[in-house]
Scaffold this active site. Structure first.
Site, PDB file in Angstrom:
ATOM      1  N   GLU A   1      -6.911   4.928   7.445  1.00  0.00           N
ATOM      2  CA  GLU A   1      -6.627   6.343   7.153  1.00  0.00           C
ATOM      3  C   GLU A   1      -7.808   6.996   6.431  1.00  0.00           C
ATOM      4  O   GLU A   1      -8.095   8.177   6.622  1.00  0.00           O
ATOM      5  CB  GLU A   1      -5.329   6.463   6.331  1.00  0.00           C
TER       6      GLU A   1
ATOM      7  N   HIS B   1      -9.596   1.456   4.363  1.00  0.00           N
ATOM      8  CA  HIS B   1      -8.349   1.631   5.116  1.00  0.00           C
ATOM      9  C   HIS B   1      -8.591   2.588   6.280  1.00  0.00           C
ATOM     10  O   HIS B   1      -9.340   3.560   6.150  1.00  0.00           O
ATOM     11  CB  HIS B   1      -7.249   2.170   4.204  1.00  0.00           C
TER      12      HIS B   1
ATOM     13  N   ASN C   1       0.881  -1.168   0.000  1.00  0.00           N
ATOM     14  CA  ASN C   1       0.000   0.000   0.000  1.00  0.00           C
ATOM     15  C   ASN C   1       0.921   1.221   0.000  1.00  0.00           C
ATOM     16  O   ASN C   1       1.467   1.585   1.041  1.00  0.00           O
ATOM     17  CB  ASN C   1      -0.893  -0.014   1.241  1.00  0.00           C
ATOM     18  N   TRP C   2       1.078   1.796  -1.171  1.00  0.00           N
ATOM     19  CA  TRP C   2       2.026   2.920  -1.282  1.00  0.00           C
ATOM     20  C   TRP C   2       1.506   4.187  -0.620  1.00  0.00           C
ATOM     21  O   TRP C   2       2.262   5.146  -0.429  1.00  0.00           O
ATOM     22  CB  TRP C   2       2.295   3.214  -2.761  1.00  0.00           C
ATOM     23  N   LYS C   3       0.208   4.245  -0.294  1.00  0.00           N
ATOM     24  CA  LYS C   3      -0.387   5.473   0.247  1.00  0.00           C
ATOM     25  C   LYS C   3      -0.073   6.651  -0.690  1.00  0.00           C
ATOM     26  O   LYS C   3      -0.001   6.452  -1.892  1.00  0.00           O
ATOM     27  CB  LYS C   3       0.089   5.705   1.682  1.00  0.00           C
TER      28      LYS C   3
ATOM     29  N   SER D   1       2.881  -2.083  10.212  1.00  0.00           N
ATOM     30  CA  SER D   1       4.320  -2.168  10.468  1.00  0.00           C
ATOM     31  C   SER D   1       4.903  -3.551  10.201  1.00  0.00           C
ATOM     32  O   SER D   1       5.830  -3.983  10.884  1.00  0.00           O
ATOM     33  CB  SER D   1       4.650  -1.689  11.886  1.00  0.00           C
TER      34      SER D   1
ATOM     35  N   GLY E   1       2.683  -1.083   4.182  1.00  0.00           N
ATOM     36  CA  GLY E   1       2.802   0.325   3.831  1.00  0.00           C
ATOM     37  C   GLY E   1       4.259   0.714   3.638  1.00  0.00           C
ATOM     38  O   GLY E   1       4.849   0.493   2.582  1.00  0.00           O
ATOM     39  N   GLY E   2       4.858   1.265   4.674  1.00  0.00           N
ATOM     40  CA  GLY E   2       6.222   1.805   4.603  1.00  0.00           C
ATOM     41  C   GLY E   2       7.222   0.882   3.919  1.00  0.00           C
ATOM     42  O   GLY E   2       8.000   1.312   3.061  1.00  0.00           O
TER      43      GLY E   2
ATOM     44  N   GLY F   1       1.938   2.361  10.624  1.00  0.00           N
ATOM     45  CA  GLY F   1       2.900   3.455  10.476  1.00  0.00           C
ATOM     46  C   GLY F   1       3.543   3.873  11.792  1.00  0.00           C
ATOM     47  O   GLY F   1       4.175   4.924  11.871  1.00  0.00           O
TER      48      GLY F   1
ATOM     49  N   GLU G   1      -5.922  -4.914  10.194  1.00  0.00           N
ATOM     50  CA  GLU G   1      -4.937  -3.863  10.437  1.00  0.00           C
ATOM     51  C   GLU G   1      -5.243  -3.147  11.750  1.00  0.00           C
ATOM     52  O   GLU G   1      -6.060  -2.213  11.769  1.00  0.00           O
ATOM     53  CB  GLU G   1      -4.960  -2.847   9.294  1.00  0.00           C
TER      54      GLU G   1
HETATM   55  P1  PGA Z   1       2.503   0.341   7.537  1.00  0.00           P
HETATM   56  O1  PGA Z   1       1.077   0.525   6.815  1.00  0.00           O
HETATM   57  O2  PGA Z   1       3.073  -0.969   7.016  1.00  0.00           O
HETATM   58  O3  PGA Z   1       3.329   1.516   7.106  1.00  0.00           O
HETATM   59  O4  PGA Z   1       2.257   0.285   8.993  1.00  0.00           O
HETATM   60  C1  PGA Z   1       0.232  -0.556   6.630  1.00  0.00           C
HETATM   61  C2  PGA Z   1      -1.058  -0.068   6.011  1.00  0.00           C
HETATM   62  O5  PGA Z   1      -1.499   1.016   6.363  1.00  0.00           O
HETATM   63  O6  PGA Z   1      -1.654  -0.745   5.162  1.00  0.00           O
END
Ligand code: PGA
Length: 255
Positions: free
Chosen positions: A101, A99, A13-15, A217, A238-239, A177, A171
């Site tokens: 966010e 998600h 997930n590149w956001k 994470s 994500g990251g 994050g 999640e």
């Molecule tokens: P993260 O994000 O790996 O940076 O914690 C995961 C996500 O939001 O899908």
């Protein structure tokens, strides 16, 4: 539980990261690194404006492209939104829906998540549905109720047949994050709660074949332990999906 029944899906997930030029560079770097890794499905969920570059850069490879949101209407006066048909036509196969966010910063509710999910499925997209508890809910011991309720509300009206196109990503919001990761036991236990919820809604066979990922994470260091758990069928990353080397280690851990 028979994990062998289910594919493992590693999704990035590149956001809101990477321009089209950076997308081309990162995917071109990744394609040869993951080309022989056939033990899992590999998906990259990129910003809307990067879709074209991502589809072109991944052509002929084992990387599939996803989006990070979709609107529920087929077309119309929804300034700034993108429909499922538009995504399909651009070569998108997957879409993340719900998600945390989006729920936190953009007012998504279980009702809008449900509408988006049904629109995506009707257009023939595969959905990665995100559910998860916030820190207070875990501390107060209501994680199981929260994820079960989100799963039920988000899947309202989704047919048993459509469940083959639904992946659920567990999640925990407190782990996204933050560098805090659920322990493999916590991830396994809560993914198991989601699987039990699916069994209650659709029966055991569908529960056994539904892919349930962990996200929050997940990184090159902790992926192997998390993915070894019986109820954890992949990751939403994500990251660590923004660096080809780290993402490849996670893909390796899923082989
Ligand atoms: P993260 O994000 O790996 O940076 O914690 C995961 C996500 O939001 O899908």
């Amino acid at each position: 539980m028979n994990k062998a029944k289910r594919p493992v899906v590693i999704a990035g997930n590149w956001k809101m990261n990477n321009t089209p030029a950076k997308t081309k560079a990162l995917i071109s770097e990744l394609v040869p690194m993951v080309k022989d890794k056939n033990g899992c499905d590999i998906v990259l969920c990129v910003p809307f404006v990067d879709i074209d570059a991502a589809v072109k850069a991944s052509e002929g490879s084992n990387i599939k492209i996803g989006a990070q949101n979709v609107h529920f209407a087929p077309s119309g006066a929804y300034t700034g939104e993108v429909s499922a048909e538009m995504l399909k036509e651009c070569g998108v196969e997957y879409v993340i829906i719900g998600h945390s966010e989006r729920r936190t910063y953009f007012g998504e509710t279980d009702a809008t998540v449900n509408l988006r999910l049904k629109a995506a499925l009707s257009a023939g997209l595969k959905v990665i549905l995100c559910v998860g508890e916030v820190k207070d809910e875990r501390v107060n011991g209501i994680t199981d109720e929260i994820v079960a309720m989100q799963t039920k509300l988000d899947l309202l009206g989704v047919s048993a047949d459509d469940m083959k196109n639904v992946i659920i990503a567990y999640e925990p919001v407190w782990a996204i994050g933050t560098g805090l990761t659920a322990t493999p036991e916590q991830a396994d236990e809560t993914c198991g709660v989601i699987r039990k919820t699916i069994a209650g809604l659709y029966g055991n066979d569908i529960a056994e074949s539904t892919v349930i990922q962990y996200g929050g994470s997940m990184n090159a260091k902790n992926a192997a332990e998390l993915l070894a758990k019986v109820n954890v069928d992949g990751g939403l990353i994500g990251g660590a999906s923004l660096k080809a080397a780290d993402f490849t280690v996670i893909v390796d851990a899923a082989q």
